[in-house]
Design a protein around this motif. Structure first.
Motif, PDB file in Angstrom:
ATOM      1  N   ASN A   5       8.519  -0.605   9.151  1.00  0.00           N
ATOM      2  CA  ASN A   5       7.727   0.461   9.776  1.00  0.00           C
ATOM      3  C   ASN A   5       7.167   0.061  11.133  1.00  0.00           C
ATOM      4  O   ASN A   5       6.456   0.839  11.751  1.00  0.00           O
ATOM      5  CB  ASN A   5       6.571   0.868   8.868  1.00  0.00           C
ATOM      6  CG  ASN A   5       7.058   1.515   7.598  1.00  0.00           C
ATOM      7  OD1 ASN A   5       8.229   1.855   7.473  1.00  0.00           O
ATOM      8  ND2 ASN A   5       6.161   1.677   6.657  1.00  0.00           N
TER       9      ASN A   5
ATOM     10  N   GLU B  55      -2.749  -9.905   8.658  1.00  0.00           N
ATOM     11  CA  GLU B  55      -1.948  -9.823   7.428  1.00  0.00           C
ATOM     12  C   GLU B  55      -2.303  -8.594   6.597  1.00  0.00           C
ATOM     13  O   GLU B  55      -1.401  -7.940   6.072  1.00  0.00           O
ATOM     14  CB  GLU B  55      -2.096 -11.108   6.615  1.00  0.00           C
ATOM     15  CG  GLU B  55      -1.144 -11.212   5.460  1.00  0.00           C
ATOM     16  CD  GLU B  55      -1.218 -12.566   4.781  1.00  0.00           C
ATOM     17  OE1 GLU B  55      -1.271 -12.574   3.534  1.00  0.00           O
ATOM     18  OE2 GLU B  55      -1.230 -13.593   5.466  1.00  0.00           O
ATOM     19  N   PRO B  56      -3.599  -8.229   6.480  1.00  0.00           N
ATOM     20  CA  PRO B  56      -3.929  -7.009   5.718  1.00  0.00           C
ATOM     21  C   PRO B  56      -3.304  -5.747   6.324  1.00  0.00           C
ATOM     22  O   PRO B  56      -3.079  -4.766   5.610  1.00  0.00           O
ATOM     23  CB  PRO B  56      -5.455  -6.940   5.780  1.00  0.00           C
ATOM     24  CG  PRO B  56      -5.889  -8.339   6.028  1.00  0.00           C
ATOM     25  CD  PRO B  56      -4.809  -8.957   6.859  1.00  0.00           C
ATOM     26  N   MET B  57      -3.013  -5.761   7.620  1.00  0.00           N
ATOM     27  CA  MET B  57      -2.412  -4.598   8.277  1.00  0.00           C
ATOM     28  C   MET B  57      -0.995  -4.316   7.756  1.00  0.00           C
ATOM     29  O   MET B  57      -0.489  -3.215   7.899  1.00  0.00           O
ATOM     30  CB  MET B  57      -2.362  -4.799   9.793  1.00  0.00           C
ATOM     31  CG  MET B  57      -3.730  -4.982  10.431  1.00  0.00           C
ATOM     32  SD  MET B  57      -4.767  -3.539  10.308  1.00  0.00           S
ATOM     33  CE  MET B  57      -3.975  -2.481  11.474  1.00  0.00           C
ATOM     34  N   LEU B  58      -0.372  -5.319   7.143  1.00  0.00           N
ATOM     35  CA  LEU B  58       0.968  -5.122   6.579  1.00  0.00           C
ATOM     36  C   LEU B  58       0.913  -4.237   5.339  1.00  0.00           C
ATOM     37  O   LEU B  58       1.938  -3.683   4.935  1.00  0.00           O
ATOM     38  CB  LEU B  58       1.613  -6.466   6.235  1.00  0.00           C
ATOM     39  CG  LEU B  58       1.848  -7.429   7.393  1.00  0.00           C
ATOM     40  CD1 LEU B  58       2.410  -8.747   6.870  1.00  0.00           C
ATOM     41  CD2 LEU B  58       2.775  -6.821   8.426  1.00  0.00           C
ATOM     42  N   THR B  59      -0.241  -4.122   4.732  1.00  0.00           N
ATOM     43  CA  THR B  59      -0.478  -3.335   3.509  1.00  0.00           C
ATOM     44  C   THR B  59       0.610  -3.534   2.450  1.00  0.00           C
ATOM     45  O   THR B  59       1.103  -2.574   1.861  1.00  0.00           O
ATOM     46  CB  THR B  59      -0.637  -1.830   3.834  1.00  0.00           C
ATOM     47  OG1 THR B  59       0.566  -1.355   4.452  1.00  0.00           O
ATOM     48  CG2 THR B  59      -1.839  -1.572   4.719  1.00  0.00           C
ATOM     49  N   GLY B  60       0.976  -4.798   2.258  1.00  0.00           N
ATOM     50  CA  GLY B  60       1.942  -5.119   1.215  1.00  0.00           C
ATOM     51  C   GLY B  60       3.399  -4.924   1.598  1.00  0.00           C
ATOM     52  O   GLY B  60       4.286  -5.222   0.803  1.00  0.00           O
ATOM     53  N   LYS B  61       3.668  -4.406   2.778  1.00  0.00           N
ATOM     54  CA  LYS B  61       5.059  -4.224   3.218  1.00  0.00           C
ATOM     55  C   LYS B  61       5.633  -5.573   3.630  1.00  0.00           C
ATOM     56  O   LYS B  61       4.975  -6.351   4.307  1.00  0.00           O
ATOM     57  CB  LYS B  61       5.125  -3.247   4.384  1.00  0.00           C
ATOM     58  CG  LYS B  61       4.655  -1.850   4.032  1.00  0.00           C
ATOM     59  CD  LYS B  61       4.707  -0.953   5.267  1.00  0.00           C
ATOM     60  CE  LYS B  61       4.058   0.368   4.975  1.00  0.00           C
ATOM     61  NZ  LYS B  61       2.650   0.397   5.369  1.00  0.00           N
TER      62      LYS B  61
ATOM     63  N   THR C 179       7.572  -5.480  10.017  1.00  0.00           N
ATOM     64  CA  THR C 179       8.015  -4.733   8.846  1.00  0.00           C
ATOM     65  C   THR C 179       9.003  -3.662   9.306  1.00  0.00           C
ATOM     66  O   THR C 179       9.175  -3.426  10.507  1.00  0.00           O
ATOM     67  CB  THR C 179       6.832  -4.058   8.130  1.00  0.00           C
ATOM     68  OG1 THR C 179       6.318  -3.021   8.971  1.00  0.00           O
ATOM     69  CG2 THR C 179       5.744  -5.054   7.776  1.00  0.00           C
TER      70      THR C 179
ATOM     71  N   GLU D  38       4.982  -2.528  11.746  1.00  0.00           N
ATOM     72  CA  GLU D  38       3.761  -3.315  11.732  1.00  0.00           C
ATOM     73  C   GLU D  38       4.123  -4.758  12.071  1.00  0.00           C
ATOM     74  O   GLU D  38       5.177  -5.249  11.685  1.00  0.00           O
ATOM     75  CB  GLU D  38       3.061  -3.261  10.368  1.00  0.00           C
ATOM     76  CG  GLU D  38       2.434  -1.934  10.042  1.00  0.00           C
ATOM     77  CD  GLU D  38       3.360  -1.007   9.287  1.00  0.00           C
ATOM     78  OE1 GLU D  38       4.525  -1.378   9.077  1.00  0.00           O
ATOM     79  OE2 GLU D  38       2.919   0.092   8.915  1.00  0.00           O
TER      80      GLU D  38
END
Length: 182
Positions: free
Chosen positions: A113, A148-154, A111, A115
């Protein structure tokens, strides 16, 4: 292609591709159906090779679009990749097209950021014939390998290649071996 440590969704799609290749005239495939793999269907995409050697995305699943933060339809698939990764991906697509068999890409997505998520992208020709088809289409699966959850929607902004598993063109069956003795 050696498929020892691949994601279960990848294995499912490869098995379905092999069944279709074994009996291309059959419209009633045996085995699991799309309703059995809803998480897989939303990660599928289809690319079509154009005359200018670009690979136009014809369809893309909703989960895939969400992961990359945009609808990929009518965009060049190679635009997901930059620099040497783009050149490797173009050559990889060409090898799949030429050999007429599936290949798998392992890599990571990042991402803005920083991630990261590990990726497994499977590509397989949608034609039983290999060689010089000007409008070849390939079926692809964009599969995350955890985190994938670590992306938090990014959205995944950058794609990097870690490993390419090219098509396995070995022929199975009886093999003849010639041994010469003097």
């Amino acid at each position: 292609m050696i498929d020892r440590s691949i994601h279960p969704n990848t294995r499912t799609l490869l098995d379905a591709w092999r069944r279709m290749q074994a009996d291309p005239q059959s419209h009633a495939l045996t085995g699991p159906g799309a309703h059995d793999h809803e998480s897989l269907i939303d990660r599928i995409f289809v690319v079509e090779q154009r005359e200018d050697q670009s690979w136009l995305v014809r369809t893309s699943g909703t989960t895939l679009n969400a992961l990359v933060g945009r609808n990929l339809v009518n965009n060049n698939y190679l635009d997901l990749w930059t620099g040497p990764d783009r050149a490797m991906m173009a050559a990889f697509l060409e090898s799949i097209r030429f050999d007429g068999a599936p290949g798998v890409v392992r890599g990571r997505g990042e991402t803005l950021n920083g991630e990261r998520v590990e990726l497994e992208i499977t590509l397989m020709p949608l034609s039983a014939e290999s060689g010089r088809s000007p409008r070849l289409r390939m079926l692809g699966l964009y599969q995350t390998l955890g985190a994938e959850p670590m992306l938090t929607g990014k959205p995944v902004f950058r794609h990097r290649i870690s490993m390419l598993v090219p098509p396995d063109t070995r022929r199975s069956g009886v093999q003849l071996r010639l041994v010469a003795a003097q």
